[in-house]
Design an enzyme around this catalytic site. Structure first.
Site, mmCIF file in Angstrom:
data_model
loop_
_atom_site.group_PDB
_atom_site.id
_atom_site.type_symbol
_atom_site.label_atom_id
_atom_site.label_comp_id
_atom_site.label_asym_id
_atom_site.label_seq_id
_atom_site.Cartn_x
_atom_site.Cartn_y
_atom_site.Cartn_z
ATOM 1 N N ASP A 81 0.604 -1.345 0.049
ATOM 2 C CA ASP A 81 -0.119 0.094 -0.263
ATOM 3 C C ASP A 81 0.989 1.350 0.379
ATOM 4 O O ASP A 81 0.385 2.798 -0.135
ATOM 5 C CB ASP A 81 -0.898 0.202 1.644
ATOM 6 N N ARG A 128 -4.434 -5.222 -11.086
ATOM 7 C CA ARG A 128 -3.946 -5.911 -11.653
ATOM 8 C C ARG A 128 -4.459 -7.311 -11.654
ATOM 9 O O ARG A 128 -4.381 -8.062 -12.657
ATOM 10 C CB ARG A 128 -2.826 -6.070 -10.695
ATOM 11 N N ARG A 129 -5.149 -7.235 -10.710
ATOM 12 C CA ARG A 129 -6.094 -8.639 -10.434
ATOM 13 C C ARG A 129 -6.880 -8.377 -11.372
ATOM 14 O O ARG A 129 -7.227 -9.920 -12.245
ATOM 15 C CB ARG A 129 -6.669 -8.504 -9.074
ATOM 16 N N ARG A 146 -14.993 -2.996 -3.170
ATOM 17 C CA ARG A 146 -14.452 -2.805 -1.478
ATOM 18 C C ARG A 146 -14.513 -3.435 -0.711
ATOM 19 O O ARG A 146 -15.488 -3.949 -0.640
ATOM 20 C CB ARG A 146 -14.604 -1.100 -2.035
ATOM 21 N N ARG A 152 -15.887 -9.066 2.344
ATOM 22 C CA ARG A 152 -16.051 -9.978 0.866
ATOM 23 C C ARG A 152 -15.865 -11.225 1.028
ATOM 24 O O ARG A 152 -16.395 -12.111 0.245
ATOM 25 C CB ARG A 152 -14.591 -9.668 0.158
ATOM 26 N N CYS A 241 0.952 2.714 -7.692
ATOM 27 C CA CYS A 241 0.269 2.030 -6.948
ATOM 28 C C CYS A 241 -0.322 0.989 -7.207
ATOM 29 O O CYS A 241 -0.717 -0.262 -6.903
ATOM 30 C CB CYS A 241 0.373 2.284 -5.044
#
Length: 331
Positions: A81, A128-129, A146, A152, A241
């Protein structure tokens, strides 16, 4: 009785769990109690998509402000992060031994990602995922989500989603007990974010020497070498990031193997490198890193690690990576 050392941490269950591990380790080293100081970061209150708000210190800025203002004595971050630019007055005093750097896919029944039926809903907020899911399961629908780990997992348990992608290290640190099934995603085909699985222990450069010394005792050199390479790739790409890129390094003796990939957002294109270099002399001599004979004898492997990462970023850019990522000048 000595005054407790104050550890600033985000309020999430995961952040407090990993901070608790570091606190316990520090207490053994320094012989003083460590108390957690919960701090709310922007990332904890801003529920917008990470792909929109970016990764520009959203989970770290307020914690760092509290540290600089004297509200705590040190911080524990998830290293992935952190922006690559280190703020003035602060130092990463330790990178403890890295945990599992892989991602995992969590489903109700254990069906691998690539076997999910068309239209299956896979949740992740990471660009990225998202790109990797679109490669592994091109007929699935990616849902930008999120929330904390439990929320999740609950979306999968209730059937709202068919799968979510999470970090293996986070699940391990939380000790989550769930009937849901996990598919470990191998790093060769599914490399993860720079620093994933690693923690960063940060304090002020003018901190008490006793604290600096105690924190240094928590540092793992192989972890620091690996994450130095990975974060230098991100720094060299200047992409922020939350860029759709991955970098994972493994240190074995004096050599380091690096797998790094930059993805198009839709997963339709990727540019990658897989290299192994010797940081104990050969790479330093060949690349011109360090200063003379001392560096060639391995005196400055961290400098060589950073130079290797920057060199890999240049090679990726030469191959067209700049066309795949949005360069934010914010790392």
């Amino acid at each position: 009785m000595s005054t407790p050392i104050r550890l600033g941490t985000r309020r999430s269950a995961l952040a407090q769990a990993q901070s608790g591990h570091v606190a316990a380790a520090l207490e053994k080293v320094i012989g003083r109690s460590v108390e957690l100081v919960p701090i709310t970061s922007e990332g904890d209150t801003n529920r917008a998509s990470l792909s929109l708000i970016g990764g520009q210190g959203i989970f770290a800025t307020r914690l760092r402000e509290a540290l600089l203002a004297g509200g705590c004595d040190f911080l524990v971050h998830s290293l992935k992060d952190l922006p690559t630019k280190q703020p003035d007055g602060l130092v990463i005093a330790a990178t403890p031994l890295r945990e599992d750097a892989r991602d995992v896919a969590v489903t109700r029944d254990g069906i691998p990602l690539h076997e999910l039926i068309p239209g299956s809903r896979i949740g992740t907020g990471s660009p990225r995922r998202i790109a990797q899911v679109r490669i592994r399961a091109p007929h699935a629908d990616v849902v930008d989500i999120r929330g904390n780990v439990d929320s999740r997992l609950q979306k999968v348990a209730t059937g709202e989603l068919d799968a979510v992608i999470l970090a293996a290290a986070g699940l391990s640190r939380l000790g989550t007990d769930s009937p849901l099934r996990r598919e470990e995603l191998g790093l060769a085909e599914w490399p993860t974010a720079p620093g994933q699985g690693s923690l960063a222990v940060e304090t002020r450069t003018d901190a008490d020497p006793e604290l600096l010394s105690a924190l240094a005792a928590l540092d793992d050199e192989s972890t620091r070498l690996a994450i130095t390479v990975e974060r230098a790739v991100l720094e060299g790409l200047d992409a922020g990031c939350q860029a759709p890129m991955a970098a994972h390094a493994v240190v074995a003796g004096s050599s380091v193997r690096v797998r790094t990939v930059v993805y198009a957002a839709d997963g339709a294109q990727r540019i990658g490198l897989d290299v192994t270099e010797d940081l104990n002399g050969e790479y330093i001599r060949r690349s011109g890193s360090g200063n003379g004979a001392d560096a060639a004898d391995g005196a400055d492997p961290m400098h060589a690690a950073r130079e290797l990462g920057l060199n890999l970023a240049r090679r990726l850019l030469d191959q067209g990576a700049a066309d795949l990522v949005s360069r934010e000048h914010s790392s």
